[in-house]
Design an enzyme around this catalytic site. Structure first.
Site, mmCIF file in Angstrom:
data_model
loop_
_atom_site.group_PDB
_atom_site.id
_atom_site.type_symbol
_atom_site.label_atom_id
_atom_site.label_comp_id
_atom_site.label_asym_id
_atom_site.label_seq_id
_atom_site.Cartn_x
_atom_site.Cartn_y
_atom_site.Cartn_z
ATOM 1 N N LYS A 232 22.666 -11.562 -91.175
ATOM 2 C CA LYS A 232 22.395 -12.770 -90.400
ATOM 3 C C LYS A 232 23.395 -12.880 -89.243
ATOM 4 O O LYS A 232 23.010 -13.099 -88.104
ATOM 5 C CB LYS A 232 22.495 -13.996 -91.306
ATOM 6 C CG LYS A 232 22.300 -15.303 -90.584
ATOM 7 C CD LYS A 232 22.347 -16.496 -91.506
ATOM 8 C CE LYS A 232 22.386 -17.766 -90.682
ATOM 9 N NZ LYS A 232 22.464 -18.977 -91.490
ATOM 10 N N GLU B 292 26.594 -19.716 -105.263
ATOM 11 C CA GLU B 292 27.088 -19.874 -103.888
ATOM 12 C C GLU B 292 26.643 -21.230 -103.330
ATOM 13 O O GLU B 292 27.342 -21.842 -102.525
ATOM 14 C CB GLU B 292 26.598 -18.725 -102.988
ATOM 15 C CG GLU B 292 27.423 -18.581 -101.709
ATOM 16 C CD GLU B 292 27.108 -17.333 -100.895
ATOM 17 O OE1 GLU B 292 26.081 -17.322 -100.181
ATOM 18 O OE2 GLU B 292 27.880 -16.354 -100.948
ATOM 19 N N LYS C 289 38.159 -12.842 -97.416
ATOM 20 C CA LYS C 289 37.852 -11.980 -96.255
ATOM 21 C C LYS C 289 39.062 -11.891 -95.344
ATOM 22 O O LYS C 289 39.429 -10.823 -94.861
ATOM 23 C CB LYS C 289 36.681 -12.559 -95.444
ATOM 24 C CG LYS C 289 35.327 -12.523 -96.130
ATOM 25 C CD LYS C 289 34.256 -13.043 -95.152
ATOM 26 C CE LYS C 289 32.932 -13.298 -95.832
ATOM 27 N NZ LYS C 289 31.940 -13.921 -94.958
ATOM 28 N N GLU D 242 31.545 -5.507 -94.486
ATOM 29 C CA GLU D 242 30.954 -4.426 -95.292
ATOM 30 C C GLU D 242 29.742 -3.815 -94.582
ATOM 31 O O GLU D 242 29.601 -2.599 -94.488
ATOM 32 C CB GLU D 242 30.483 -4.972 -96.650
ATOM 33 C CG GLU D 242 31.589 -5.404 -97.585
ATOM 34 C CD GLU D 242 31.943 -6.873 -97.434
ATOM 35 O OE1 GLU D 242 31.788 -7.439 -96.322
ATOM 36 O OE2 GLU D 242 32.404 -7.467 -98.425
HETATM 37 O O1 LIG Z 1 23.838 -11.683 -93.646
HETATM 38 P P1 LIG Z 1 25.303 -11.696 -93.380
HETATM 39 O O2 LIG Z 1 25.685 -12.544 -92.215
HETATM 40 O O3 LIG Z 1 25.829 -10.286 -93.232
HETATM 41 O O4 LIG Z 1 26.008 -12.342 -94.626
HETATM 42 C C1 LIG Z 1 25.924 -11.762 -95.883
HETATM 43 C C2 LIG Z 1 26.374 -12.706 -96.954
HETATM 44 O O5 LIG Z 1 27.722 -13.073 -96.746
HETATM 45 C C3 LIG Z 1 27.911 -14.439 -97.072
HETATM 46 O O6 LIG Z 1 28.075 -15.155 -95.910
HETATM 47 C C4 LIG Z 1 29.090 -14.619 -97.959
HETATM 48 O O7 LIG Z 1 30.206 -13.958 -97.443
HETATM 49 C C5 LIG Z 1 26.622 -14.832 -97.767
HETATM 50 O O8 LIG Z 1 26.398 -16.190 -97.731
HETATM 51 C C6 LIG Z 1 25.638 -14.017 -97.028
HETATM 52 O O9 LIG Z 1 24.419 -13.939 -97.699
#
Ligand SMILES: O=P(O)(O)OC[C@H]1O[C@](O)(CO)[C@@H](O)[C@@H]1O
Length: 520
Positions: A206, A349, A489, A212
């Protein structure tokens, strides 16, 4: 008084009444006696909802408890809060965002409360059409045999769970891989089996900033180029609400979504592309339709026959009045193997919060711990604790009546086990010897699907989303942020260079010692 400024739930009259009802249950609620003594109990505590049947009758609940939970929901303004979500109000107050994942599964042109929502729905369908056309294009391309989804959390768990659940609908000859962990073993194990010309990488994030996912995407891209891959535009696509970030990474094929889709609520958006590639556009639309049917039920069914509300209120009863701290999920269908992991993020969460939506500390418990494995496997592992352990853990069975295979005998054995476990948990078995004594009276809910189809999976997942909304709403928390993931993080960013330099200054003694051992 609106839902946002009503008193905290523990100050509502129904809360005190529920406390009194729970205190009256000095030795727990006797489900066996309740079932034996009330011919109407199963009907009272069972119901149909879209695509599934739910039996709540083996729970520690009776009519007066449930009526008081309904009073609590009314006093807490649950229906108004739900309506505010559907109306696009910024109920995610700490991020000032609307919460509109339900719009992702609304049919094209469905009437909306405001012109802005109608416009958003039109955009949803434009993106959906483009995403599904792309999915069909990939399905038709015989040269692409391996699709690798690179994402984590909501950008992994939902698609992974659904792809596995709907494997019976997947076209043969194409493999879907899910890489989430920054642990290079995971990506390496996938890459070792791939060739650039037959691989498609979907970078799902998102924010397009998650450490990661970015590390895995960068490594996948260098592997692709090192192994002689040339056409990045054809072999990489991005699923993200950060279109600029994806473009800057070098990906041209981008399917977007909006800030009003939370990560753990995003499998219905472009994040669902791996699902659409696996099962095809038409089946993906059925998944959305199943979820939409549950949305309509959640929106329109009266409180007393509103399944997500009943389940969410039962969760409140268990967590706050009976002090149960966990719930075990037992899907009796091996294709639902990732459902517990998916639900862990969804519920923990969303509702793992210790302050109310205004930031005030809460004196009562919120999210339970969710855990589980498919039946019958769990029976040979931790069900011992469920039957004879010191803690009462409510179990949620999910059973599917018709199998997708034709192997004789297996389905009857599976279903018999699901029923028998629920029965055994409740009935128990007296034995003077102690070790062989089953106390029984252990609560469970039984969800029953006719078949595991895209439609029924959509309804099942939407049911879980809305039950999480319900408990979170009563608790007065913001179920749609996740600040709790941030600190780790930040600290990881600080520690990573120290692993190379050995600089332990300012670290606590334990972390400093572990750092030196990890370096050695
Ligand atoms: O889709 P993104 O922005 O990579 O986030 C991955 C996941 O990391 C989080 O923000 C938690 O760190 C989750 O809420 C989310 O689903």
């Amino acid at each position: 008084m609106g839902w946002a400024d009503r008193p905290r739930c523990d100050q509502l009259p129904a809360w005190g009444q529920l406390r009194a009802l729970s205190q009256a249950l000095t030795t727990g609620y006797d489900v066996r006696a309740a079932l034996a003594g009330d011919a109407g109990r199963v009907a009272r505590f069972s119901q149909d909802a879209p695509e599934l049947f739910a039996d709540l009758s083996k729970n520690w609940i009776d009519a007066s408890i449930e009526d008081t939970l309904f009073d609590l929901a009314e006093q807490a303004g649950l229906a108004a809060h739900r309506d505010a979500m559907f109306a696009g109000e910024r109920i995610n107050n700490t991020e000032q965002r609307a919460v509109l994942h339900t719009l992702l599964r609304a049919p094209a042109g469905a009437p909306q409360a405001t012109p802005a929502l109608a416009e958003a729905l039109a955009e949803v369908h434009q993106t959906l059409d483009a995403m599904l056309a792309y999915a069909e294009q990939v399905r038709a391309d015989a040269r692409i045999t391996d699709i690798v989804n690179i994402g984590i959390g909501g950008s992994d768990l939902g698609p992974q769970m659904a792809v596995r659940a709907l494997d019976a609908y997947a076209a043969p000859g194409r493999r879907l891989h899910f890489v989430s962990n920054v642990d290079g073993h995971e990506l390496d194990a996938v890459l070792r089996r791939l060739k650039p010309e037959s691989s498609l990488f979907l970078v799902a994030s998102k924010t397009f900033t998650t450490a990661e996912t970015m590390a895995n995407a960068r490594s996948a891209l260098s592997w692709f180029q090192r192994e002689g891959g040339t056409d990045v535009a054809r072999h990489f696509a991005a699923l993200s609400s950060n279109v600029d970030g994806a473009r800057a990474f070098g990906i041209a094929n981008i399917f977007g979504f909006w800030d009003w889709v939370g990560g753990r609520y995003s499998l219905w958006s472009a994040i669902g592309l791996p699902i659409a590639i696996a099962i095809g556009a038409e089946r993906f639309r059925e998944l959305l339709a199943g979820a939409h049917a549950m949305d309509t039920h959640f929106r329109e069914a009266p409180l007393r026959s509103n399944l997500p509300m009943r389940l969410g209120l039962l969760d409140v009863w268990y967590r706050n009045f009976l002090q149960f701290t966990s719930r075990s999920i037992a899907p009796y269908h091996s294709a639902l193997a990732r459902l517990p992991a998916y639900l862990q993020q969804l519920e923990m969460e969303s509702n793992g919060k210790r302050v109310d939506r205004h930031g005030g500390p809460l004196p009562y418990g919120t999210s339970p711990v969710l855990w589980g494995e498919p039946g019958t496997n769990g029976q040979h592992a931790y069900f011992q604790m469920l039957h004879q352990g010191t803690d009462v853990v409510p179990v949620e069975f999910v059973a599917v009546r018709e199998a997708a295979h034709r192997l004789p005998g297996h389905q009857a054995a599976l279903l018999a086990n699901a029923l028998a476990q629920a029965q055994a948990l409740m009935q128990g078995k007296a034995d003077a010897g102690g070790h062989r004594d089953f106390p029984g009276n252990r609560p469970s809910t039984f969800l029953l699907l006719q078949r595991l189809t895209p439609r029924s999976l959509g309804a099942l997942v939407a049911l879980q989303e809305h039950r999480v909304f319900t408990s979170g709403s009563v608790w007065g928390i913001n179920s749609f942020d996740q600040w709790g993931v941030e600190l780790g993080k930040v600290l990881a960013k600080d520690i990573e260079p120290r692993l190379a330099s050995g600089d332990a200054s300012g670290l606590d003694a334990s972390t400093a010692n572990l750092l030196q051992r990890l370096r050695g």
